[in-house]
Design a protein around this motif. Structure first.
Motif, mmCIF file in Angstrom:
data_model
loop_
_atom_site.group_PDB
_atom_site.id
_atom_site.type_symbol
_atom_site.label_atom_id
_atom_site.label_comp_id
_atom_site.label_asym_id
_atom_site.label_seq_id
_atom_site.Cartn_x
_atom_site.Cartn_y
_atom_site.Cartn_z
ATOM 1 N N GLU A 156 40.111 44.791 41.390
ATOM 2 C CA GLU A 156 40.270 43.362 41.676
ATOM 3 C C GLU A 156 41.749 43.009 41.835
ATOM 4 O OE1 GLU A 156 39.081 39.537 42.497
ATOM 5 O OE2 GLU A 156 37.829 41.315 42.261
ATOM 6 N N ILE B 206 43.691 41.517 45.171
ATOM 7 C CA ILE B 206 44.526 40.304 45.109
ATOM 8 C C ILE B 206 45.918 40.611 45.656
ATOM 9 C CG2 ILE B 206 45.682 38.700 43.538
ATOM 10 C CD1 ILE B 206 43.139 38.875 41.764
ATOM 11 N N HIS B 207 46.439 41.768 45.285
ATOM 12 C CA HIS B 207 47.761 42.191 45.741
ATOM 13 C C HIS B 207 47.781 42.324 47.265
ATOM 14 C CE1 HIS B 207 51.608 44.233 45.820
ATOM 15 N NE2 HIS B 207 51.058 45.214 46.527
ATOM 16 N N THR C 70 45.799 40.834 49.412
ATOM 17 C CA THR C 70 45.659 39.497 49.999
ATOM 18 C C THR C 70 46.987 38.768 49.989
ATOM 19 O OG1 THR C 70 43.374 39.394 49.200
ATOM 20 C CG2 THR C 70 44.391 37.319 49.831
#
Length: 115
Positions: A103, A107-108, A110
């Motif tokens: 996850e 996120i990184h 994105t």
């Protein structure tokens, strides 16, 4: 060929695992270990079984498989020496940490794409 499942940090062997690998009693394994009451981490001694670095004297003695193989080959003269460490079956905590890592990586990616 000896096979051991580690109970400590991945890849390191505890006293029981070393005992099984070397086919020696627990007392004789302790006689082989490079320890000193006055020093937490004594200097390397090629004639003894050298444990991994410890932060506190209450930490268990742990050994790298290569060190156990070196000791068995060079000091005990056991031939051939093959030490195989089986990977642990992932438990619930490890699965959760893997999911968290995945996850965070998404996120990184994105955030990286937005910059």
């Amino acid at each position: 060929m000896a096979t051991v499942e580690p109970t400590e940090p991945v890849g390191l062997l505890d006293i029981d695992a070393v005992q099984k690998l070397l086919h020696r009693s627990r007392a004789s394994v302790y006689r082989y270990v490079n320890t000193d009451r006055r020093l937490l981490n004594p200097p390397y001694n090629p004639q003894l079984l050298n444990p991994e670095y410890r932060q506190h004297k209450r930490e268990p003695l742990l050994f790298h498989p290569n060190e156990v193989a070196r000791f068995a080959r060079d000091v005990l003269d056991l031939k051939p020496v093959i030490i195989e460490v089986e990977p642990r079956v992932p438990d619930r905590t490890e699965e959760l940490l893997t999911a968290i890592l995945a996850e965070l990586q998404s996120i990184h990616q994105t955030l990286k794409a937005k910059v």
